[in-house]
Write an enzyme that holds these catalytic residues in place. Structure first.
Site, short mmCIF file in Angstrom:
data_model
loop_
_atom_site.label_atom_id
_atom_site.label_comp_id
_atom_site.label_asym_id
_atom_site.label_seq_id
_atom_site.Cartn_x
_atom_site.Cartn_y
_atom_site.Cartn_z
CD GLU A 1 -2.94 0.90 2.42
OE1 GLU A 1 -4.22 1.20 2.28
OE2 GLU A 1 -2.37 0.63 3.66
NE ARG A 2 3.10 2.05 5.85
CZ ARG A 2 3.40 1.39 7.10
NH1 ARG A 2 4.89 1.15 7.06
NH2 ARG A 2 2.76 1.63 7.83
NE ARG B 1 -7.06 36.77 -11.14
CZ ARG B 1 -8.19 37.14 -11.19
NH1 ARG B 1 -8.96 37.30 -12.26
NH2 ARG B 1 -8.44 37.95 -10.07
#
Ligand SMILES: Cc1cc2nc3c(=O)[nH]c(=O)nc-3n(C[C@H](O)[C@H](O)[C@H](O)COP(=O)(O)OP(=O)(O)OC[C@H]3O[C@@H](n4cnc5c(N)ncnc54)[C@H](O)[C@@H]3O)c2cc1C
Length: 410
Positions: free
Chosen positions: A273-274, A299
């Site tokens: 998982e890690r 922007r």
């Protein structure tokens, strides 16, 4: 090593098209809880051929077990379980898929990860019968899985504080206990529950046990309300004299081999998982950097693009640095998995760095976008809320530091 090859690039582009074309339009309804993510998971499996690739991982393990049985060996656990090979035998493809999903919805990535965590525990530890009956349907997304380690009194100290028990009574296991913060648990068909398994007078051992939804004594709560990852249902599970067949014990009750890490199957899954969470964080960082560069260039304030203000340009430079480092770590993890050299140090180090940088990148991206960044019309505020989970789930930042320190000081 640091560039995608043609196959990986092609996969990235079809995964991106799917995530932008199919997943992104569904995110508002998923976030609002108006629809569940599981039909979309099945669509992902079908549209990108992921279900077939994942099922092939389980089938490879079945072939290994058949080979071991033919050679008169026990294939019940350990060894070459195929779990590190990844999609199509390439761990980078798994990382690319998770990265692309998490550019759009880390919560949906968690839905996939929880099912895979459950399925791969069965693939790595289960018998051929259990793999065929439970892992293959999970890998094809015909059923949904959850992986249950955490308890109300046992989070970071998941093994030391674990209260859930499974007592062997003849050919039955009797489970009692409570699990919490479990991804997919409100709807999962199959849950791998970690419990202290006791047989007779022998010392109890923490092992995963497969429990099916609908078993008497099993109850799952509705989804909990939480800060982010709204598209990933999370809940608690209660086990009260919940009886399952003994064959649902994944692995054996033999003591761990000398020198094996405390935590066994749970630690294997946590390490995996890690090892994939950094790719999920990379998706967040990548999207935030791209959106921020675009916004800073277009922007205008004070008659100039934001990018011309050093405060903004330096923020972008730091975000780019994090992106480069995170990408390199994801490549290194895939390289280590291919060489079967993945260790807890590397997995923890990558997870810690990428989780921290995902949170920072999302916060910086919001800052660069100003008020628009705070609004839910842009994906940034969701990415920030979802990113925070990676500093907690799969082991907190502090636990990653502890694992790294333990490894370097050993
Ligand atoms: C959205 C979400 C999904 C999840 N999904 C799953 C799942 O599918 N399956 C599953 O099993 N779990 C899941 N979890 C649980 C997760 O793994 C735990 O929350 C995590 O391991 C932390 O445990 P805890 O919450 O009990 O925190 P605690 O362990 O109580 O920690 C609280 C704080 O104290 C710190 N701390 C604890 N011990 C130490 C120490 N020795 N030194 C320094 N600091 C320390 C921690 O780092 C943390 O900052 C999920 C969590 C979330 C938020």
């Amino acid at each position: 090593m640091f560039e995608l090859d043609d196959t990986q690039r092609a996969f990235e582009s079809v995964a991106r098209a799917w995530c932008e074309g199919t997943l992104a339009p569904a995110v508002p309804a998923l976030e609002a809880g108006e629809v569940l993510p599981y039909d979309l998971l099945r669509a992902l499996g079908r549209d990108l051929g992921i279900a077939d690739l994942l099922a092939a991982v389980g089938e490879r393990r079945l072939a290994q077990l058949a080979g071991a049985a033919g050679a008169g060996q026990s294939g019940a656990r350990g060894g070459d379980d195929g779990s590190e090979a990844g999609l199509g035998g390439d761990p980078l493809l798994t990382s690319i898929l998770l990265k692309e999903i998490c550019r759009v919805s880390p919560g949906f990535g968690m839905v996939l990860l929880a099912t895979l965590g459950c399925a791969m525990t069965i693939v790595a530890r289960g018998s051929a019968d259990m793999i065929e009956r439970y892992a293959l349907p999970l890998l094809r997304f015909e059923t949904i899985g959850a992986w249950a380690l955490t308890e109300p009194g046992a989070g970071s100290d998941a093994f030391g504080g674990m209260r859930t028990t499974a007592v062997v009574e003849g050919e039955t296991l009797v489970l009692n206990g409570e699990k919490t913060f479990i991804s997919n648990s409100p709807y999962a068909d199959v849950v791998t529950v970690y419990a202290r398994v006791r047989a007779g007078a022998a010392a109890a051992r923490v092992r995963p046990v497969l429990v099916e939804r609908g078993t008497a004594g099993f109850a799952a709560t509705p989804p909990m309300r939480k800060m982010g990852m709204h598209d990933s249902p999370t809940g608690a599970i209660f086990l009260s004299d919940c009886r399952v067949p003994l064959r649902h014990l994944l692995g054996t009750l033999e003591p761990a081999a000398a020198g094996a890490a405390r935590g066994g199957a749970a630690l294997e899954t946590l390490t995996l998982e890690r090892a994939v969470m950094p790719a999920m964080c990379l998706g967040i960082i990548e999207r935030c950097v791209e959106a921020s560069i675009r916004h800073a260039k277009t922007r205008q304030q004070f008659g100039r693009p934001l990018a011309e203000f050093q405060a903004i340009a330096f923020k972008l430079a730091r975000m780019e640095l994090a992106l480069e480092n995170a990408r390199n770590l994801v490549f290194k993890l895939a390289w280590a998995q291919r060489r079967r050299a993945l260790d807890a140090r590397l997995a923890s180090l990558a997870k810690l760095y990428c989780a921290e940088q995902a949170v920072l990148a999302a916060l910086d991206a919001i800052q660069i976008h100003g008020g628009a960044g705070y609004m839910a019309d842009l994906p940034l505020e969701k990415l920030m809320r979802d990113a925070k989970m990676f500093e907690i789930g799969g082991g907190t930042n502090e636990m990653q530091l502890q694992a790294i320190a333990r490894a370097v000081l050993a």
